[in-house]
Design a protein around this motif. Structure first.
Motif, PDB file in Angstrom:
ATOM      1  N   PHE A  42       0.859  -1.191   0.000  1.00  0.00           N
ATOM      2  CA  PHE A  42       0.000   0.000   0.000  1.00  0.00           C
ATOM      3  C   PHE A  42       0.895   1.240   0.000  1.00  0.00           C
ATOM      4  N   GLN A  43       0.484   2.256  -0.743  1.00  0.00           N
ATOM      5  CA  GLN A  43       1.325   3.445  -0.811  1.00  0.00           C
ATOM      6  C   GLN A  43       0.482   4.706  -0.970  1.00  0.00           C
ATOM      7  N   THR A  44       0.897   5.743  -0.268  1.00  0.00           N
ATOM      8  CA  THR A  44       0.372   7.086  -0.524  1.00  0.00           C
ATOM      9  C   THR A  44       1.562   8.000  -0.676  1.00  0.00           C
ATOM     10  N   SER A  45       1.625   8.758  -1.771  1.00  0.00           N
ATOM     11  CA  SER A  45       2.732   9.707  -1.873  1.00  0.00           C
ATOM     12  C   SER A  45       2.217  11.084  -2.257  1.00  0.00           C
ATOM     13  N   ARG A  46       2.861  12.050  -1.656  1.00  0.00           N
ATOM     14  CA  ARG A  46       2.541  13.461  -1.914  1.00  0.00           C
ATOM     15  C   ARG A  46       3.821  14.145  -2.342  1.00  0.00           C
ATOM     16  N   LEU A  47       3.713  14.979  -3.358  1.00  0.00           N
ATOM     17  CA  LEU A  47       4.909  15.661  -3.857  1.00  0.00           C
ATOM     18  C   LEU A  47       4.531  17.079  -4.247  1.00  0.00           C
ATOM     19  N   GLU A  48       5.336  18.019  -3.785  1.00  0.00           N
ATOM     20  CA  GLU A  48       5.099  19.425  -4.144  1.00  0.00           C
ATOM     21  C   GLU A  48       6.359  19.976  -4.780  1.00  0.00           C
ATOM     22  N   SER A  49       6.211  20.710  -5.872  1.00  0.00           N
ATOM     23  CA  SER A  49       7.401  21.286  -6.512  1.00  0.00           C
ATOM     24  C   SER A  49       7.151  22.746  -6.867  1.00  0.00           C
ATOM     25  N   TRP A  50       8.235  23.506  -6.847  1.00  0.00           N
ATOM     26  CA  TRP A  50       8.214  24.937  -7.176  1.00  0.00           C
ATOM     27  C   TRP A  50       9.347  25.235  -8.145  1.00  0.00           C
ATOM     28  N   VAL A  51       9.092  26.103  -9.113  1.00  0.00           N
ATOM     29  CA  VAL A  51      10.136  26.478 -10.067  1.00  0.00           C
ATOM     30  C   VAL A  51      10.241  27.998 -10.136  1.00  0.00           C
ATOM     31  N   LEU A  52      11.469  28.487 -10.007  1.00  0.00           N
ATOM     32  CA  LEU A  52      11.735  29.904 -10.186  1.00  0.00           C
ATOM     33  C   LEU A  52      12.554  30.073 -11.466  1.00  0.00           C
ATOM     34  N   GLU A  53      12.071  30.907 -12.368  1.00  0.00           N
ATOM     35  CA  GLU A  53      12.762  31.130 -13.634  1.00  0.00           C
ATOM     36  C   GLU A  53      12.504  32.565 -14.058  1.00  0.00           C
ATOM     37  N   ASP A  54      13.437  33.169 -14.783  1.00  0.00           N
ATOM     38  CA  ASP A  54      13.313  34.578 -15.186  1.00  0.00           C
ATOM     39  C   ASP A  54      13.090  35.478 -13.970  1.00  0.00           C
ATOM     40  N   GLY A  55      13.589  35.052 -12.829  1.00  0.00           N
ATOM     41  CA  GLY A  55      13.472  35.864 -11.632  1.00  0.00           C
ATOM     42  C   GLY A  55      12.110  35.844 -10.962  1.00  0.00           C
ATOM     43  N   ILE A  56      11.188  35.026 -11.458  1.00  0.00           N
ATOM     44  CA  ILE A  56       9.877  34.959 -10.806  1.00  0.00           C
ATOM     45  C   ILE A  56       9.510  33.507 -10.473  1.00  0.00           C
ATOM     46  N   ILE A  57       8.669  33.353  -9.455  1.00  0.00           N
ATOM     47  CA  ILE A  57       8.124  32.031  -9.146  1.00  0.00           C
ATOM     48  C   ILE A  57       7.098  31.739 -10.222  1.00  0.00           C
ATOM     49  N   LYS A  58       7.488  30.850 -11.127  1.00  0.00           N
ATOM     50  CA  LYS A  58       6.725  30.712 -12.354  1.00  0.00           C
ATOM     51  C   LYS A  58       5.729  29.571 -12.283  1.00  0.00           C
ATOM     52  N   ASP A  59       6.081  28.545 -11.554  1.00  0.00           N
ATOM     53  CA  ASP A  59       5.282  27.338 -11.612  1.00  0.00           C
ATOM     54  C   ASP A  59       5.330  26.634 -10.267  1.00  0.00           C
TER      55      ASP A  59
ATOM     56  N   ALA B  95      -4.279  23.198  -6.549  1.00  0.00           N
ATOM     57  CA  ALA B  95      -3.743  24.039  -7.626  1.00  0.00           C
ATOM     58  C   ALA B  95      -3.975  25.518  -7.308  1.00  0.00           C
ATOM     59  N   CYS B  96      -5.168  25.846  -6.783  1.00  0.00           N
ATOM     60  CA  CYS B  96      -5.468  27.235  -6.427  1.00  0.00           C
ATOM     61  C   CYS B  96      -4.561  27.720  -5.295  1.00  0.00           C
ATOM     62  N   ALA B  97      -4.287  26.836  -4.330  1.00  0.00           N
ATOM     63  CA  ALA B  97      -3.412  27.211  -3.202  1.00  0.00           C
ATOM     64  C   ALA B  97      -2.017  27.542  -3.725  1.00  0.00           C
ATOM     65  N   ILE B  98      -1.533  26.752  -4.686  1.00  0.00           N
ATOM     66  CA  ILE B  98      -0.212  27.012  -5.279  1.00  0.00           C
ATOM     67  C   ILE B  98      -0.229  28.371  -5.995  1.00  0.00           C
ATOM     68  N   ALA B  99      -1.301  28.644  -6.729  1.00  0.00           N
ATOM     69  CA  ALA B  99      -1.367  29.865  -7.547  1.00  0.00           C
ATOM     70  C   ALA B  99      -1.336  31.131  -6.700  1.00  0.00           C
ATOM     71  N   ARG B 100      -1.622  31.006  -5.404  1.00  0.00           N
ATOM     72  CA  ARG B 100      -1.533  32.188  -4.537  1.00  0.00           C
ATOM     73  C   ARG B 100      -0.084  32.615  -4.335  1.00  0.00           C
ATOM     74  N   TYR B 101       0.870  31.695  -4.609  1.00  0.00           N
ATOM     75  CA  TYR B 101       2.281  31.996  -4.344  1.00  0.00           C
ATOM     76  C   TYR B 101       3.125  32.152  -5.597  1.00  0.00           C
ATOM     77  N   THR B 102       2.602  31.737  -6.751  1.00  0.00           N
ATOM     78  CA  THR B 102       3.379  31.979  -7.970  1.00  0.00           C
ATOM     79  C   THR B 102       3.192  33.456  -8.342  1.00  0.00           C
ATOM     80  N   GLU B 103       4.099  33.962  -9.206  1.00  0.00           N
ATOM     81  CA  GLU B 103       4.078  35.386  -9.526  1.00  0.00           C
ATOM     82  C   GLU B 103       3.522  35.638 -10.913  1.00  0.00           C
ATOM     83  N   GLU B 104       3.156  36.879 -11.185  1.00  0.00           N
ATOM     84  CA  GLU B 104       2.646  37.292 -12.493  1.00  0.00           C
ATOM     85  C   GLU B 104       3.657  36.927 -13.566  1.00  0.00           C
TER      86      GLU B 104
END
Lengths: 480, 449
Positions: A42-59, B95-104
């Motif tokens: 049995f498995q549950t996995s959660r993963l969160e990722s953030w990307v900063l590019e062009d000086g902004i938090i993009k994704d 997804a909405c929670a994440i969008a509160r922290y991404t930038e324009e």
């Protein structure tokens, strides 16, 4: 509540409404007289990722997956099915599909008992919640600002931050009930530096089974930014790499990917049971120079490749693969250990519930020798010093392996000279370690960035080694 | 036990469309100004045999849901394997929670509404195979038997495997676009080991197709795997030198994929490509034409619309050696001030126009050099074009095979390799969505003993 079994019950079984009686029943449904072993993962996995590019938090993205894999083994035959729906009818259907590998027989009932937790190499924490989103964003911005501040030639910076928690519960028909809660964090920095129309890349990264605060301690995140910039700027100066067979000095740490490719895969139990590895049948033989000792150790606290238990519930251990140059052992999962009449070594790993386990590495490294690294460089009249690598690959049957240097320098007259472009190094696994002539006293493990692929399954691993001198390795440059 | 074949693909597609619509409605309810979602379900059977016996029987079944929400030009994404209504709401919330922290990001948005695919053509991609596990095992055994009985030097096997999968995928966005279609994919492969003079070699062959009747015959796959393994026996390194290199067709396909890596939008806007600013310039000799055919019936990479919902269309990537276009999704296109090329999710059914020469003629054309049949490792730097990889193959002298080669590297720079392409053969004889013959490159550095 920090007991993994309790966390797994509460995180996986209770939301699905599955009781202990249901588990007994599912395990029983996998059993038949001709079944040698059966298990449920049995498995549950959660993963969160953030990307900063062009000086902004993009994704940013959040992923949650859960499911259960059912396996029934009869001799060398394995039946396997899985479900990403955790309700009883879907699970019973999967159990029956897996059991169809062995015909006939009737269902039994199995009593399962919890196993004591053998190690506590990392806390059963959720790293996604270990920093606030504001703090995660600030961490990425700090890395970006540092990379851009260091040098005006830095044109592009991409930084990513990943936090994941993987909770597994393993039930086997021998009564095993085991669980593990596995945190994993990762920070990556990639920069492009540009000068006079020439562009070069530098990358660095780090990771661990820890909270995200890992990157704040000792300002590791900023150090990773500096490292990526340093590599890109070094590559702007790099000339042609040499071509041909020469003396190569490998730096400490991540260059240990040599061991992973040259000997690691070839010592996995499945290939040796089947006789398809260039190392098959060679236990007790010399495969490396005296002084070379290589281990696979899943028990290093907090390391990316470490596990409290493997994905079959076997506690991980430190397995000696090569001792003073002599081949001593293979890495095993339960299936291959049983078929070879050997003991499991805690190397049974799988990418997820939707994949079958097989023998995989954890943290593979060479123990330190007694030479000063400076003395090793000074001993080489002409050769290559490879400080950093990208990935590698091996053909376990012919034994040929490659690994690609991403940062390398010529050695001339016992000194490190000009940087050269990245080049692939190629060798033969069963004899490359017999050419190790000097072993440094500077054992280092990698920063926690390794991912190993085998038969389409990826798992996190670690490597390490001290500075090594190898007398004769083929360097794939374009120069004379 | 028969493997699970979908009873009513259109009905199930309807359910997935409903899920996508529900996600888009939920996103709007939670305040998103725009949203897009993709939902898929897949299932299949995979059997593996080794030395004539069953090794594994796997039943696969996977669901997936991905959603991206936009609040103006800020975005957030979430995905899950759980398609229940509750999971769907939670995914949108995540997804909405994440969008509160991404930038324009001024370029972050759905593709333009007028670029959405209209009528969705049937590309003949769905050919389910109601094969039982027993029959699948029999086919795999026949394939492996043909390989093992081909020659006494074939001494061991990694086995043969047969797989059959179906999938349904639906994509929709808040422009009102929603589209989906069913697909199937079947495969048969075999890998065997040969032994001579104390050395072991392994090689493989495979077939893959949308329709089961398009698979290569099992015994032919097995024989090809055995022949490839035998051709490697007795391999040895050669001395370091410069020489022409012939990339055998299935290996040359990798060079085409590296071209795509270097002209895809993200590589261009990140300035991470050796082909930056080369649009409209010659990157190959003038005989080279490279194109994409995303609407090929039964094509392994065919798709009627891309990952943004934009209609796909045939296009030339290289004409008369000149780079005609980058391959762009709508995000990259906006960032570069260009138009999307309908390539969100990649290039589909890539092909190069083939020349006149068959394999023997290519070898004669090369004269003396290395025929590369396998590449190892990741030594390709798309930022600089630097290329250095492990290789195995055959040493050719006077157009004739002299001996197998291993434990060498080949190195050069992709820009120079592309410009130094002498000929493309007509010998495209491997399965897959990339179509090319072998490539003869005028000169590379081979490092060996």
């Amino acid at each position: 509540m920090s007991d993994p079994i309790s966390i797994a019950r509460q995180g996986i079984l209770e939301p699905a409404g599955l009781t202990d009686g249901d588990l007994d029943r599912l395990c029983g449904a996998l059993r038949a007289p001709a079944i040698d072993a059966a298990d449920i993962y049995f498995q549950t996995s959660r993963l969160e990722s953030w990307v900063l590019e062009d000086g902004i938090i993009k994704d940013g993205s959040f992923n949650i997956e859960q499911g259960a894999g059912f396996r029934a083994v009869s001799g060398e035959k394995t039946g396997f099915a899985y479900s990403d729906e955790l309700h009883l009818p879907a699970l019973e259907q999967a159990a029956q599909a897996a059991r169809a590998i062995a015909r006939g027989g009737q269902q039994g009932r199995v009593r399962i008992d919890g196993l004591p937790v053998p190690h506590r190499l990392y806390a059963p924490l959720n790293p996604i919640e270990s920093l606030s989103n504001e703090e995660k964003v600030a961490l990425l911005q700090r890395v970006d600002a540092e990379a851009r501040r260091l040098d005006p030639r830095v044109r592009e910076v991409v930084t990513s931050l990943v936090a994941a928690q993987d909770t597994v519960l393993i039930i086997a028909d021998d009564g095993t009930l085991a669980a593990d809660v596995r945190p994993l964090v990762r920070l990556n920095v990639s920069v492009i530096a540009e000068e006079h129309g020439r562009r070069e890349q530098g990358t660095s990264g780090g990771g661990a089974r820890a909270e995200l605060g890992y990157f704040l301690a000792a300002d590791l995140a900023v150090e990773l930014a500096r490292e990526a910039v340093r590599q890109a700027l070094t590559n702007l100066e790099a000339g042609e790499a040499p071509a041909g067979t020469m003396t190569v000095v490998l730096g400490p740490g991540w260059p240990g990917v040599l061991l992973h490719e040259a000997v690691g895969h070839g010592l996995e139990g499945d290939f040796n049971r089947k006789g398809t590895s260039a190392f098959a049948g060679r236990l007790g033989e010399r495969v490396a120079a005296p002084g070379v000792t290589v281990v696979d150790d899943g028990t290093l606290p907090g390391r990316r490749g470490s596990l409290n238990i493997d994905d079959e519930g076997t506690p991980t251990q430190c397995t000696v693969l090569i001792e003073d140059g002599i081949l001593r052992g293979y890495m095993q999962d339960r299936l291959n250990a049983r078929l070879m009449g050997l003991a499991p070594t805690g190397n049974g790993r799988r990418e997820s519930y939707a994949h079958l386990p097989m023998p995989r590495m954890t943290n593979t490294y060479m123990l330190a020798g007694d030479k000063d690294p400076a003395e090793i460089i000074a001993s080489v009249e002409r050769g290559l010093y490879a400080a950093n690598f990208g990935g590698g690959q091996v053909d376990i049957t012919s034994g040929k392996f490659v690994f690609s240097a991403s940062e390398a320098y010529l050695i001339e007259g016992g000194r490190i000279g000009r940087p050269v472009r990245g080049a692939t190094l190629i060798g033969n696994g069963p004899d490359v370690l017999t050419r190790v002539s000097l072993i440094g006293n500077d054992l280092a493990l990698d920063r926690g960035v390794g991912t190993c692929g085998k038969e389409g399954q990826s798992v996190p691993v670690g490597v390490g080694q001290p500075t090594l001198r190898i007398d004769g390795l083929t360097v794939g440059g374009t120069g004379a | 036990m028969a493997h699970f074949v979908l009873e009513d693909p259109q009905g199930r597609l309807g359910q997935l469309r409903d899920s996508v619509a529900a996600i888009l409605t939920e996103a709007a309810r939670q305040g998103a100004t725009a949203a897009e979602a993709a939902v898929s379900t897949r299932a299949g059977l995979e059997v593996a045999v080794r030395l004539g016996e069953v090794e594994t029987i796997e039943h696969t079944r996977d669901n997936g849901l991905g959603v991206t929400v936009y609040f103006g030009h800020r975005k957030g994404s979430a995905s899950t394997s759980d398609l229940s209504p509750a999971a769907l709401r939670e995914a949108v919330a995540a997804a909405c929670a994440i969008a509160r922290y991404t930038e324009e990001d001024p370029y972050a948005a759905l593709a333009d509404a007028e670029r959405m695919a209209g009528a969705i053509p049937d590309l003949d991609l769905y050919h389910p195979w109601a094969i039982t596990a027993e029959d699948a095992i029999a086919l795999a055994v026949a394939c492996e038997d043909a390989a093992r009985s081909h020659d006494p030097r074939i001494t061991n096997s990694e086995g043969a495997s047969l797989s059959s999968h179906w999938g349904l995928q639906v994509y929709g966005n808040s422009h009102g676009f929603i589209g989906g279609y069913p697909t199937t994919r079947h495969g048969l492969s075999c890998a065997v080991i040969g032994e001579a003079d104390g050395g072991m070699q392994r090689d493989y062959w495979w077939s893959t197709a949308r329709a089961p009747q398009d698979l290569e015959e099992a015994a032919a796959i097995g024989r090809r795997a055995a022949e490839r393994t035998l051709a490697r026996l007795g391999a040895r390194p050669i001395a370091t030198r410069q020489a022409p290199v012939l990339f055998q067709a299935e290996v040359a396909a990798g060079l085409l994929r590296q071209l795509i890596g270097a002209i895809q939008g993200a590589s261009i806007y990140r300035r991470a490509s050796f082909l930056l600013d080369r649009l409209g310039e010659p990157v190959f000799p003038s005989f080279v034409h490279i194109h994409e055919r995303p609407l090929l019936p039964r094509g392994l990479a065919s798709a009627p619309f891309d990952g943004d919902g934009v209609a796909t269309a045939d296009k030339d990537l290289v004409r008369d050696g000149i780079l005609q276009t980058y391959v762009l999704d709508s995000y990259a296109a906006r960032k570069l001030g260009m138009e999307t090329t309908g390539n969100a999710g990649g290039v589909r059914n890539l092909a190069i126009d083939m020349g006149e020469l068959d394999r023997p003629a290519l070898l004669r054309e090369m004269g003396t050099g290395l025929l590369v049949t396998e590449l190892m490792g990741h030594g390709v730097n798309l930022v600089t074009g630097d290329y250095s990889r492990g290789a195995a193959g055959l040493w050719i002298e006077g157009g004739e095979v002299k001996h197998p080669v291993e434990e060498v590297t080949i190195a050069g720079n992709l820009a120079e390799m592309f410009a130094g392409l002498v000929a493309v053969g007509n010998d495209c004889d491997f399965p897959g969505s990339t179509r090319t013959g072998s490539w003869l490159i005028d000169r590379m550095t081979i490092a060996g003993t």
